[in-house]
Design an enzyme around this catalytic site. Structure first.
Site, PDB file in Angstrom:
ATOM      1  N   ASP A  44      -1.191  -6.909   4.786  1.00  0.00           N
ATOM      2  CA  ASP A  44      -0.252  -7.252   5.862  1.00  0.00           C
ATOM      3  C   ASP A  44      -0.952  -8.103   6.934  1.00  0.00           C
ATOM      4  O   ASP A  44      -0.322  -8.522   7.902  1.00  0.00           O
ATOM      5  CB  ASP A  44       0.425  -6.007   6.450  1.00  0.00           C
ATOM      6  CG  ASP A  44      -0.535  -5.087   7.167  1.00  0.00           C
ATOM      7  OD1 ASP A  44      -1.760  -5.332   7.127  1.00  0.00           O
ATOM      8  OD2 ASP A  44      -0.058  -4.097   7.777  1.00  0.00           O
ATOM      9  N   SER A  45      -2.249  -8.379   6.711  1.00  0.00           N
ATOM     10  CA  SER A  45      -2.945  -9.360   7.548  1.00  0.00           C
ATOM     11  C   SER A  45      -2.236 -10.712   7.462  1.00  0.00           C
ATOM     12  O   SER A  45      -2.475 -11.585   8.300  1.00  0.00           O
ATOM     13  CB  SER A  45      -4.403  -9.516   7.097  1.00  0.00           C
ATOM     14  OG  SER A  45      -4.473  -9.738   5.702  1.00  0.00           O
ATOM     15  N   ASP A  83       0.098  -4.049   0.228  1.00  0.00           N
ATOM     16  CA  ASP A  83      -0.115  -3.295   1.466  1.00  0.00           C
ATOM     17  C   ASP A  83       1.227  -2.807   2.005  1.00  0.00           C
ATOM     18  O   ASP A  83       2.128  -3.624   2.268  1.00  0.00           O
ATOM     19  CB  ASP A  83      -0.750  -4.266   2.487  1.00  0.00           C
ATOM     20  CG  ASP A  83      -1.667  -3.584   3.451  1.00  0.00           C
ATOM     21  OD1 ASP A  83      -1.828  -2.353   3.361  1.00  0.00           O
ATOM     22  OD2 ASP A  83      -2.249  -4.302   4.294  1.00  0.00           O
ATOM     23  N   LYS A 113      -1.425   0.212  -0.746  1.00  0.00           N
ATOM     24  CA  LYS A 113      -2.389   0.690   0.251  1.00  0.00           C
ATOM     25  C   LYS A 113      -1.636   1.181   1.472  1.00  0.00           C
ATOM     26  O   LYS A 113      -0.654   0.552   1.894  1.00  0.00           O
ATOM     27  CB  LYS A 113      -3.356  -0.438   0.650  1.00  0.00           C
ATOM     28  CG  LYS A 113      -4.355  -0.006   1.722  1.00  0.00           C
ATOM     29  CD  LYS A 113      -5.455  -1.034   1.933  1.00  0.00           C
ATOM     30  CE  LYS A 113      -5.052  -2.188   2.820  1.00  0.00           C
ATOM     31  NZ  LYS A 113      -4.628  -1.813   4.184  1.00  0.00           N
ATOM     32  N   GLU A 115      -2.253   2.856   5.504  1.00  0.00           N
ATOM     33  CA  GLU A 115      -3.198   3.144   6.595  1.00  0.00           C
ATOM     34  C   GLU A 115      -2.991   4.570   7.095  1.00  0.00           C
ATOM     35  O   GLU A 115      -1.860   4.959   7.415  1.00  0.00           O
ATOM     36  CB  GLU A 115      -2.953   2.183   7.773  1.00  0.00           C
ATOM     37  CG  GLU A 115      -3.327   0.751   7.471  1.00  0.00           C
ATOM     38  CD  GLU A 115      -3.178  -0.183   8.677  1.00  0.00           C
ATOM     39  OE1 GLU A 115      -2.979   0.300   9.819  1.00  0.00           O
ATOM     40  OE2 GLU A 115      -3.257  -1.411   8.472  1.00  0.00           O
ATOM     41  N   GLU A 182     -12.563   0.392   7.561  1.00  0.00           N
ATOM     42  CA  GLU A 182     -12.556  -0.808   8.404  1.00  0.00           C
ATOM     43  C   GLU A 182     -13.244  -0.547   9.736  1.00  0.00           C
ATOM     44  O   GLU A 182     -12.915   0.395  10.464  1.00  0.00           O
ATOM     45  CB  GLU A 182     -11.099  -1.280   8.625  1.00  0.00           C
ATOM     46  CG  GLU A 182     -11.045  -2.526   9.498  1.00  0.00           C
ATOM     47  CD  GLU A 182      -9.732  -3.289   9.427  1.00  0.00           C
ATOM     48  OE1 GLU A 182      -8.836  -2.903   8.661  1.00  0.00           O
ATOM     49  OE2 GLU A 182      -9.618  -4.294  10.156  1.00  0.00           O
TER      50      GLU A 182
HETATM   51  O1  KIV Z   1      -4.163  -6.382   5.629  1.00  0.00           O
HETATM   52  C1  KIV Z   1      -5.301  -6.576   5.197  1.00  0.00           C
HETATM   53  O2  KIV Z   1      -5.696  -7.682   4.813  1.00  0.00           O
HETATM   54  C2  KIV Z   1      -6.204  -5.434   5.151  1.00  0.00           C
HETATM   55  C3  KIV Z   1      -7.650  -5.711   4.967  1.00  0.00           C
HETATM   56  C4  KIV Z   1      -8.232  -6.119   6.255  1.00  0.00           C
HETATM   57  C5  KIV Z   1      -8.373  -4.576   4.357  1.00  0.00           C
HETATM   58  O3  KIV Z   1      -5.787  -4.325   5.323  1.00  0.00           O
END
Ligand code: KIV
Length: 264
Positions: A44-45, A83, A113, A115, A182
């Site tokens: 989600d970056s 994510d 993934k 968080e 992280e």
């Molecule tokens: O969203 C993302 O790219 C991430 C990485 C920084 C691990 O969670």
């Protein structure tokens, strides 16, 4: 060779480092897969480095599914992880399972993934029990930026470090196949990595994690708004793009493009 979640666990067992990067589009996904990257995270970056938002909080489930679908369609060997964005897994375990399932069923991801630690353990377990591989994410949690008030290094205090150790164990017990660590002190990352049978993948967590991940736009110098200390720049693509596009602009203005060879 096709990488699976089991491949990554085996890599840890034999001491082989895991190399992971992010991708949100076809060109990047195809290049990363071709060079043999182990894991591609559709992170989600993308909210910050692709869409230009201030945080990842604005990223929606539909946006993540769109980018994950594009990436997974073009990847043959790397493990593709989608994510789960803010508010796609917090409301209820039922909703989280449904949304995680969409990443696999509609977007072709092979894992998701999430968080968080102990707070989301029941949700993580439900998703894993539904047959969906989960990657954990501890330490700096960008989706909780408003709760923590910034992006400072996490788990510097003994209390927070102890919580992180406990969270990592809990996530492993819930069945996650790997955990992103992280922006935490490297000694803590080392300790956590050594205490788990599943691999840790670090970003700003020092050299002792079982693998490393960077945001591709950061390490290629494509995203220039800020540069975390843990990012090593392997290229300066924004500079090159600027130079190339300026050259084109000038050529067009001066009537130097196209040439006769480039015309019919
Ligand atoms: O969203 C993302 O790219 C991430 C990485 C920084 C691990 O969670």
């Amino acid at each position: 060779m096709k990488k699976t979640t089991a491949t990554l666990v085996e890599m840890k067992a034999r001491g082989e480092k895991i190399a992971a990067l992010t991708a949100y589009d076809y060109v990047m996904a195809a290049i990363l897969d071709e060079i043999g990257i182990d894991l591609i995270l559709v992170g989600d970056s993308l909210g910050t480095v692709f869409a230009g938002y201030q945080t990842t909080v604005q990223v929606t489930l539909e946006q993540m599914l769109y980018h994950t679908r594009i990436v997974s369609q073009h990847v043959k060997n790397a493990l593709v992880v989608g994510d789960m964005p803010f508010m796609s897994f917090q409301i209820s375990p039922d909703e989280a399972v449904r949304n995680a399932g969409r990443f696999l069923q509609e977007a072709g991801a092979e894992a998701v993934k999430l968080e968080g630690g102990e707070e989301i353990a029941p949700t993580v377990k439900r998703i894993v029990d539904a047959g969906i591989p989960v990657m954990g994410h501890l330490g700096l949690l960008p989706q909780s930026v408003h709760k923590f008030g910034g992006y400072a290094v996490r788990a510097r205090s003994s209390q927070e470090a102890e919580k992180l150790r406990k969270d990592a164990k809990i996530l492993q017990e819930c069945g996650v196949f790997s955990i992103v660590l992280e922006k935490i002190p490297r000694q803590l990352a080392r300790e956590v990595s050594e205490s788990l049978t599943i691999p840790t993948v670090g970003i700003g967590a020092g050299p002792h994690c079982d693998g490393q991940i960077l945001v591709t736009h950061d390490m290629l110098g494509l995203f220039e708004r800020f540069r975390p200390r843990f990012v090593r720049r392997y290229a300066e693509l924004s500079k090159q793009i600027r130079q190339a596009c300026t050259a084109y602009l000038q050529d067009v203005k001066r009537g130097k493009f196209p040439s006769l060879e480039e015309s019919f």
